[in-house]
Design an enzyme around this catalytic site. Structure first.
Site, PDB file in Angstrom:
ATOM      1  CB  SER A 144      17.492  27.330   3.370  1.00 51.59           C
ATOM      2  OG  SER A 144      18.769  27.138   2.781  1.00 51.59           O
ATOM      3  CE1 TYR A 157      16.588  31.924   0.877  1.00 54.22           C
ATOM      4  CE2 TYR A 157      18.466  30.551   1.425  1.00 54.22           C
ATOM      5  CZ  TYR A 157      17.181  30.682   0.948  1.00 54.22           C
ATOM      6  OH  TYR A 157      16.479  29.571   0.548  1.00 54.22           O
TER       7      TYR A 157
HETATM    8  N1  LIG Z   1      16.322  25.751  -4.795  1.00 51.25           N
HETATM    9  C1  LIG Z   1      17.106  25.682  -3.726  1.00 51.25           C
HETATM   10  O1  LIG Z   1      18.297  25.367  -3.811  1.00 51.25           O
HETATM   11  C2  LIG Z   1      16.528  25.963  -2.353  1.00 51.25           C
HETATM   12  C3  LIG Z   1      17.284  25.551  -1.246  1.00 51.25           C
HETATM   13  C4  LIG Z   1      16.785  25.793   0.019  1.00 51.25           C
HETATM   14  C5  LIG Z   1      15.577  26.408   0.177  1.00 51.25           C
HETATM   15  N2  LIG Z   1      14.861  26.809  -0.908  1.00 51.25           N
HETATM   16  C6  LIG Z   1      13.579  27.455  -0.674  1.00 51.25           C
HETATM   17  O2  LIG Z   1      12.583  26.773  -1.398  1.00 51.25           O
HETATM   18  C7  LIG Z   1      11.510  27.659  -1.675  1.00 51.25           C
HETATM   19  C8  LIG Z   1      11.164  27.558  -3.136  1.00 51.25           C
HETATM   20  O3  LIG Z   1      12.278  27.956  -3.903  1.00 51.25           O
HETATM   21  P1  LIG Z   1      12.571  27.407  -5.365  1.00 51.25           P
HETATM   22  O4  LIG Z   1      13.863  26.712  -5.314  1.00 51.25           O
HETATM   23  O5  LIG Z   1      11.397  26.726  -5.921  1.00 51.25           O
HETATM   24  O6  LIG Z   1      12.841  28.802  -6.084  1.00 51.25           O
HETATM   25  P2  LIG Z   1      12.111  29.535  -7.302  1.00 51.25           P
HETATM   26  O7  LIG Z   1      12.028  28.602  -8.467  1.00 51.25           O
HETATM   27  O8  LIG Z   1      12.835  30.820  -7.423  1.00 51.25           O
HETATM   28  O9  LIG Z   1      10.634  29.757  -6.795  1.00 51.25           O
HETATM   29  C9  LIG Z   1      10.336  30.693  -5.788  1.00 51.25           C
HETATM   30  C10 LIG Z   1       8.848  30.757  -5.666  1.00 51.25           C
HETATM   31  O10 LIG Z   1       8.511  31.702  -4.647  1.00 51.25           O
HETATM   32  C11 LIG Z   1       7.542  32.574  -5.213  1.00 51.25           C
HETATM   33  N3  LIG Z   1       7.525  33.892  -4.583  1.00 51.25           N
HETATM   34  C12 LIG Z   1       8.537  34.773  -4.459  1.00 51.25           C
HETATM   35  N4  LIG Z   1       8.089  35.907  -3.871  1.00 51.25           N
HETATM   36  C13 LIG Z   1       6.761  35.712  -3.643  1.00 51.25           C
HETATM   37  C14 LIG Z   1       5.742  36.502  -3.071  1.00 51.25           C
HETATM   38  N5  LIG Z   1       5.961  37.749  -2.623  1.00 51.25           N
HETATM   39  N6  LIG Z   1       4.491  35.991  -2.983  1.00 51.25           N
HETATM   40  C15 LIG Z   1       4.232  34.748  -3.448  1.00 51.25           C
HETATM   41  N7  LIG Z   1       5.157  33.960  -4.016  1.00 51.25           N
HETATM   42  C16 LIG Z   1       6.402  34.445  -4.113  1.00 51.25           C
HETATM   43  C17 LIG Z   1       7.890  32.677  -6.677  1.00 51.25           C
HETATM   44  O11 LIG Z   1       6.793  33.197  -7.380  1.00 51.25           O
HETATM   45  P3  LIG Z   1       6.978  34.011  -8.765  1.00 51.25           P
HETATM   46  O12 LIG Z   1       7.001  32.946  -9.830  1.00 51.25           O
HETATM   47  O13 LIG Z   1       5.780  34.900  -8.810  1.00 51.25           O
HETATM   48  O14 LIG Z   1       8.263  34.758  -8.673  1.00 51.25           O
HETATM   49  C18 LIG Z   1       8.195  31.228  -6.964  1.00 51.25           C
HETATM   50  O15 LIG Z   1       7.014  30.490  -7.182  1.00 51.25           O
HETATM   51  C19 LIG Z   1      11.953  29.041  -1.218  1.00 51.25           C
HETATM   52  O16 LIG Z   1      11.416  29.316   0.050  1.00 51.25           O
HETATM   53  C20 LIG Z   1      13.461  28.894  -1.117  1.00 51.25           C
HETATM   54  O17 LIG Z   1      14.019  29.785  -0.185  1.00 51.25           O
HETATM   55  C21 LIG Z   1      15.311  26.590  -2.173  1.00 51.25           C
END
Ligand SMILES: NC(=O)c1ccc[n+]([C@@H]2O[C@H](COP(=O)([O-])OP(=O)(O)OC[C@H]3O[C@@H](n4cnc5c(N)ncnc54)[C@H](OP(=O)(O)O)[C@@H]3O)[C@@H](O)[C@H]2O)c1
Length: 252
Positions: A144, A157
């Site tokens: 991130s 986080y």
């Molecule tokens: N969106 C942003 O602004 C942003 C910015 C920086 C970094 N990130 C990072 O990008 C990555 C993806 O985030 P996103 O934005 O796509 O968020 P998201 O839509 O909330 O998706 C999170 C994903 O992680 C999965 N997950 C959570 N806990 C898990 C576990 N115990 N085992 C397997 N899968 C699990 C969720 O699965 P479920 O559907 O089963 O819950 C979902 O598929 C994360 O690492 C996040 O920290 C996001």
């Protein structure tokens, strides 16, 4: 890249993981769509197949080390049967959760859960799959921008994402002996379900965060996904142990 190579993406049921799975399928990878819920994984795999790609689902909860090892065994059996000529060349540790709150509100259980998913999960996924990755494979950990800059109430986080970056740098030395590259992609604010969908659904927040970026807006999932796909391509073959921010230039 062996022809065709396998790419495994964790947390691929939605958001950045789903976009990354689709982007890799578009580039010819056979994609393993790993998600906690097998039905959700199956739906994304079906979506990829409907788009002309090749994919299979895998039930994988990265917070559960035994589940990681069992999923690894299941997958190895399945691909030996279904894709015997393919090697696992790409592993994307995308699954992650956010914990946002001020110091006084942080509970030990929240801390533990955040680190279990964001740090312990990727580490043990890498440990489980490393012996089965081809020489020259690529690992991407999704970090991130918050590991570099500070936002209010993001300490745990941000620390978890800094930890996965540090792990990646150390493992680059170990895995580099087999030509395996490992890097972190650090997204800035991106419009997904993350943080309750705030970066997608809250117009005021989107505007405010957009004003913090050089390019004037928050990111879209595809913009992260295509950066991951570029990073694992041969064009980036001399890059390992790095953190690459994909944020439109947030808080430069
Ligand atoms: N969106 C942003 O602004 C942003 C910015 C920086 C970094 N990130 C990072 O990008 C990555 C993806 O985030 P996103 O934005 O796509 O968020 P998201 O839509 O909330 O998706 C999170 C994903 O992680 C999965 N997950 C959570 N806990 C898990 C576990 N115990 N085992 C397997 N899968 C699990 C969720 O699965 P479920 O559907 O089963 O819950 C979902 O598929 C994360 O690492 C996040 O920290 C996001």
């Amino acid at each position: 890249m062996t022809d065709p190579a396998i790419a495994l993406v964790t947390g691929a049921g939605r958001g950045l993981g789903r976009a990354t799975a689709r982007a890799l399928a578009q580039r010819g990878y056979r994609v393993v769509v790993a998600a906690r819920d097998e039905e959700v994984a199956g739906a994304v795999a079906a979506e990829i197949e409907a788009e002309g790609g090749t994919a299979r689902p895998l039930a994988l909860d990265v917070a559960d080390v035994e589940c990681i090892r069992a999923a690894r065994d299941t997958l190895l059996d399945e691909i030996t049967e279904a894709w015997p000529e393919s090697a696992i060349e790409v592993l994307v540790n995308n699954a992650g959760i956010g914990l946002f709150g001020p110091l006084a509100d942080i509970a030990p259980a929240d801390f533990d859960e955040t680190f279990a998913v964001n740090v312990r999960g990727p580490l043990f996924v890498i440990q489980a799959f490393a012996p089965h990755l081809s020489a020259g494979a690529r690992i991407v950990n999704v970090s991130s921008s918050l590991s570099r800059h500070v936002s209010p109430a993001t300490s745990v986080y941000a620390a978890s994402k800094a930890a996965i970056e540090a792990l990646g740098r150390s493992l680059a030395i170990e895995l580099g002996q087999r030509g395996i590259r490992i890097n972190s992609i650090a997204p800035g604010p991106t419009a997904t379900d993350f943080n309750g969908g705030a970066m997608r659904d809250n117009a005021e927040l989107r505007h405010g965060l957009g004003q913090q970026t050089a390019l004037g807006r928050v990111g879209e999932p595809d913009e992260i996904a295509h950066a991951v796909a570029a990073l694992v391509s041969g064009d980036m073959r001399w890059v390992t142990g790095e953190r690459i921010e994909v944020s439109g230039g947030v808080l430069l």
